[in-house]
Design a protein around this motif. Structure first.
Motif, PDB file in Angstrom:
ATOM      1  N   ASP A  48       0.808  -1.225   0.000  1.00  0.00           N
ATOM      2  CA  ASP A  48       0.000   0.000   0.000  1.00  0.00           C
ATOM      3  C   ASP A  48       0.838   1.271   0.000  1.00  0.00           C
ATOM      4  O   ASP A  48       0.343   2.350   0.295  1.00  0.00           O
ATOM      5  CB  ASP A  48      -0.971  -0.011   1.178  1.00  0.00           C
ATOM      6  CG  ASP A  48      -0.270  -0.102   2.526  1.00  0.00           C
ATOM      7  OD1 ASP A  48       0.965  -0.277   2.551  1.00  0.00           O
ATOM      8  OD2 ASP A  48      -0.968  -0.001   3.552  1.00  0.00           O
ATOM      9  N   VAL A  49       2.123   1.123  -0.359  1.00  0.00           N
ATOM     10  CA  VAL A  49       3.047   2.260  -0.419  1.00  0.00           C
ATOM     11  C   VAL A  49       3.733   2.263  -1.784  1.00  0.00           C
ATOM     12  O   VAL A  49       4.022   1.208  -2.346  1.00  0.00           O
ATOM     13  CB  VAL A  49       4.117   2.163   0.704  1.00  0.00           C
ATOM     14  CG1 VAL A  49       5.179   3.228   0.548  1.00  0.00           C
ATOM     15  CG2 VAL A  49       3.462   2.254   2.072  1.00  0.00           C
ATOM     16  N   VAL A  50       3.972   3.451  -2.308  1.00  0.00           N
ATOM     17  CA  VAL A  50       4.756   3.582  -3.546  1.00  0.00           C
ATOM     18  C   VAL A  50       6.038   4.319  -3.195  1.00  0.00           C
ATOM     19  O   VAL A  50       6.010   5.379  -2.573  1.00  0.00           O
ATOM     20  CB  VAL A  50       3.970   4.323  -4.650  1.00  0.00           C
ATOM     21  CG1 VAL A  50       4.837   4.540  -5.882  1.00  0.00           C
ATOM     22  CG2 VAL A  50       2.714   3.545  -5.009  1.00  0.00           C
ATOM     23  N   HIS A  51       7.167   3.702  -3.555  1.00  0.00           N
ATOM     24  CA  HIS A  51       8.488   4.290  -3.297  1.00  0.00           C
ATOM     25  C   HIS A  51       8.911   5.100  -4.517  1.00  0.00           C
ATOM     26  O   HIS A  51       8.798   4.640  -5.653  1.00  0.00           O
ATOM     27  CB  HIS A  51       9.520   3.191  -3.018  1.00  0.00           C
ATOM     28  CG  HIS A  51       9.243   2.455  -1.767  1.00  0.00           C
ATOM     29  ND1 HIS A  51       9.721   2.863  -0.547  1.00  0.00           N
ATOM     30  CD2 HIS A  51       8.504   1.339  -1.532  1.00  0.00           C
ATOM     31  CE1 HIS A  51       9.303   2.038   0.387  1.00  0.00           C
ATOM     32  NE2 HIS A  51       8.555   1.104  -0.186  1.00  0.00           N
ATOM     33  N   PHE A  52       9.395   6.288  -4.252  1.00  0.00           N
ATOM     34  CA  PHE A  52       9.903   7.173  -5.292  1.00  0.00           C
ATOM     35  C   PHE A  52      11.389   7.384  -5.069  1.00  0.00           C
ATOM     36  O   PHE A  52      11.841   7.544  -3.925  1.00  0.00           O
ATOM     37  CB  PHE A  52       9.184   8.530  -5.243  1.00  0.00           C
ATOM     38  CG  PHE A  52       7.794   8.491  -5.765  1.00  0.00           C
ATOM     39  CD1 PHE A  52       7.520   8.854  -7.069  1.00  0.00           C
ATOM     40  CD2 PHE A  52       6.741   8.078  -4.952  1.00  0.00           C
ATOM     41  CE1 PHE A  52       6.218   8.803  -7.559  1.00  0.00           C
ATOM     42  CE2 PHE A  52       5.452   8.026  -5.431  1.00  0.00           C
ATOM     43  CZ  PHE A  52       5.185   8.394  -6.741  1.00  0.00           C
ATOM     44  N   GLN A  53      12.143   7.372  -6.152  1.00  0.00           N
ATOM     45  CA  GLN A  53      13.562   7.704  -6.124  1.00  0.00           C
ATOM     46  C   GLN A  53      13.783   8.779  -7.177  1.00  0.00           C
ATOM     47  O   GLN A  53      13.401   8.602  -8.329  1.00  0.00           O
ATOM     48  CB  GLN A  53      14.434   6.496  -6.486  1.00  0.00           C
ATOM     49  CG  GLN A  53      14.475   5.418  -5.462  1.00  0.00           C
ATOM     50  CD  GLN A  53      15.636   5.575  -4.487  1.00  0.00           C
ATOM     51  OE1 GLN A  53      16.389   6.536  -4.533  1.00  0.00           O
ATOM     52  NE2 GLN A  53      15.759   4.627  -3.603  1.00  0.00           N
ATOM     53  N   MET A  54      14.367   9.891  -6.757  1.00  0.00           N
ATOM     54  CA  MET A  54      14.812  10.889  -7.727  1.00  0.00           C
ATOM     55  C   MET A  54      16.286  10.608  -7.981  1.00  0.00           C
ATOM     56  O   MET A  54      17.089  10.595  -7.044  1.00  0.00           O
ATOM     57  CB  MET A  54      14.633  12.305  -7.189  1.00  0.00           C
ATOM     58  CG  MET A  54      13.227  12.830  -7.324  1.00  0.00           C
ATOM     59  SD  MET A  54      12.605  12.887  -9.028  1.00  0.00           S
ATOM     60  CE  MET A  54      13.770  13.960  -9.835  1.00  0.00           C
ATOM     61  N   LEU A  55      16.603  10.357  -9.222  1.00  0.00           N
ATOM     62  CA  LEU A  55      17.971  10.088  -9.651  1.00  0.00           C
ATOM     63  C   LEU A  55      18.410  11.246 -10.532  1.00  0.00           C
ATOM     64  O   LEU A  55      17.775  11.527 -11.551  1.00  0.00           O
ATOM     65  CB  LEU A  55      18.030   8.775 -10.431  1.00  0.00           C
ATOM     66  CG  LEU A  55      19.337   8.439 -11.135  1.00  0.00           C
ATOM     67  CD1 LEU A  55      20.482   8.289 -10.135  1.00  0.00           C
ATOM     68  CD2 LEU A  55      19.170   7.176 -11.970  1.00  0.00           C
ATOM     69  N   SER A  56      19.465  11.925 -10.116  1.00  0.00           N
ATOM     70  CA  SER A  56      19.975  13.044 -10.910  1.00  0.00           C
ATOM     71  C   SER A  56      21.486  12.936 -11.016  1.00  0.00           C
ATOM     72  O   SER A  56      22.139  12.301 -10.181  1.00  0.00           O
ATOM     73  CB  SER A  56      19.557  14.386 -10.299  1.00  0.00           C
ATOM     74  OG  SER A  56      19.994  14.497  -8.957  1.00  0.00           O
ATOM     75  N   PHE A  57      22.014  13.554 -12.045  1.00  0.00           N
ATOM     76  CA  PHE A  57      23.450  13.498 -12.312  1.00  0.00           C
ATOM     77  C   PHE A  57      24.018  14.907 -12.379  1.00  0.00           C
ATOM     78  O   PHE A  57      23.385  15.814 -12.951  1.00  0.00           O
ATOM     79  CB  PHE A  57      23.723  12.749 -13.620  1.00  0.00           C
ATOM     80  CG  PHE A  57      23.343  11.298 -13.541  1.00  0.00           C
ATOM     81  CD1 PHE A  57      24.210  10.376 -12.979  1.00  0.00           C
ATOM     82  CD2 PHE A  57      22.114  10.863 -14.008  1.00  0.00           C
ATOM     83  CE1 PHE A  57      23.867   9.035 -12.895  1.00  0.00           C
ATOM     84  CE2 PHE A  57      21.754   9.530 -13.920  1.00  0.00           C
ATOM     85  CZ  PHE A  57      22.640   8.611 -13.356  1.00  0.00           C
ATOM     86  N   TRP A  58      25.208  15.058 -11.824  1.00  0.00           N
ATOM     87  CA  TRP A  58      25.860  16.365 -11.674  1.00  0.00           C
ATOM     88  C   TRP A  58      27.346  16.225 -11.963  1.00  0.00           C
ATOM     89  O   TRP A  58      27.945  15.206 -11.637  1.00  0.00           O
ATOM     90  CB  TRP A  58      25.649  16.867 -10.248  1.00  0.00           C
ATOM     91  CG  TRP A  58      24.213  16.843  -9.841  1.00  0.00           C
ATOM     92  CD1 TRP A  58      23.527  15.803  -9.270  1.00  0.00           C
ATOM     93  CD2 TRP A  58      23.259  17.883 -10.007  1.00  0.00           C
ATOM     94  NE1 TRP A  58      22.217  16.140  -9.067  1.00  0.00           N
ATOM     95  CE2 TRP A  58      22.023  17.420  -9.509  1.00  0.00           C
ATOM     96  CE3 TRP A  58      23.333  19.178 -10.522  1.00  0.00           C
ATOM     97  CZ2 TRP A  58      20.875  18.201  -9.520  1.00  0.00           C
ATOM     98  CZ3 TRP A  58      22.188  19.951 -10.528  1.00  0.00           C
ATOM     99  CH2 TRP A  58      20.977  19.467 -10.023  1.00  0.00           C
ATOM    100  N   PRO A  59      27.971  17.264 -12.526  1.00  0.00           N
ATOM    101  CA  PRO A  59      29.402  17.163 -12.817  1.00  0.00           C
ATOM    102  C   PRO A  59      30.281  17.255 -11.570  1.00  0.00           C
ATOM    103  O   PRO A  59      31.383  16.709 -11.542  1.00  0.00           O
ATOM    104  CB  PRO A  59      29.662  18.346 -13.755  1.00  0.00           C
ATOM    105  CG  PRO A  59      28.600  19.343 -13.411  1.00  0.00           C
ATOM    106  CD  PRO A  59      27.401  18.523 -13.015  1.00  0.00           C
ATOM    107  N   ASP A  60      29.788  17.971 -10.533  1.00  0.00           N
ATOM    108  CA  ASP A  60      30.595  18.176  -9.335  1.00  0.00           C
ATOM    109  C   ASP A  60      29.710  18.665  -8.182  1.00  0.00           C
ATOM    110  O   ASP A  60      28.525  18.950  -8.370  1.00  0.00           O
ATOM    111  CB  ASP A  60      31.726  19.174  -9.599  1.00  0.00           C
ATOM    112  CG  ASP A  60      31.232  20.471 -10.225  1.00  0.00           C
ATOM    113  OD1 ASP A  60      30.156  20.974  -9.822  1.00  0.00           O
ATOM    114  OD2 ASP A  60      31.918  20.993 -11.125  1.00  0.00           O
TER     115      ASP A  60
END
Length: 100
Positions: A48-60
């Motif tokens: 009954d739960v939805v997991h969210f992951q924000m995946l982002s990429f950065w140079p530094d």
């Protein structure tokens, strides 16, 4: 390059509305930050739960700080998050990416 991962859990009944907020507010905010190399919202249902992951990429780290502030390891939350999330996890995780 650095990968930044944030996790949040939302009751399944609110998941579609939360995903809409992520698409209309969070992802554009990530992508508008100078230095951002991409951002994706991953999600999966678990009971009954939805997991969210924000995946982002950065140079530094400096680019991450433009997005998250000086305390870049602390999670960044939006005004709408309190209406959806089961808890506000205090930190994100960063990973270094190396070419093989």
């Amino acid at each position: 390059m650095i990968a930044r991962l944030w996790h949040g859990a939302v009751p399944a009944a609110k998941a579609d509305a939360y995903l809409a907020q992520m698409r209309s507010v969070a992802i554009p905010d990530y992508k508008a930050t100078p230095g951002n190399l991409g951002a994706w919202c991953l999600h999966r249902a678990e009971g009954d739960v939805v997991h969210f992951q924000m995946l982002s990429f950065w140079p530094d780290v400096d680019a991450i700080k433009r997005f998250a502030g000086e305390a870049y390891e602390v999670a960044k939350y939006y005004d709408f998050d309190r209406d959806f999330l089961v808890e506000l996890e205090p930190y994100v995780t960063h990973y270094e990416l190396n070419d093989s």
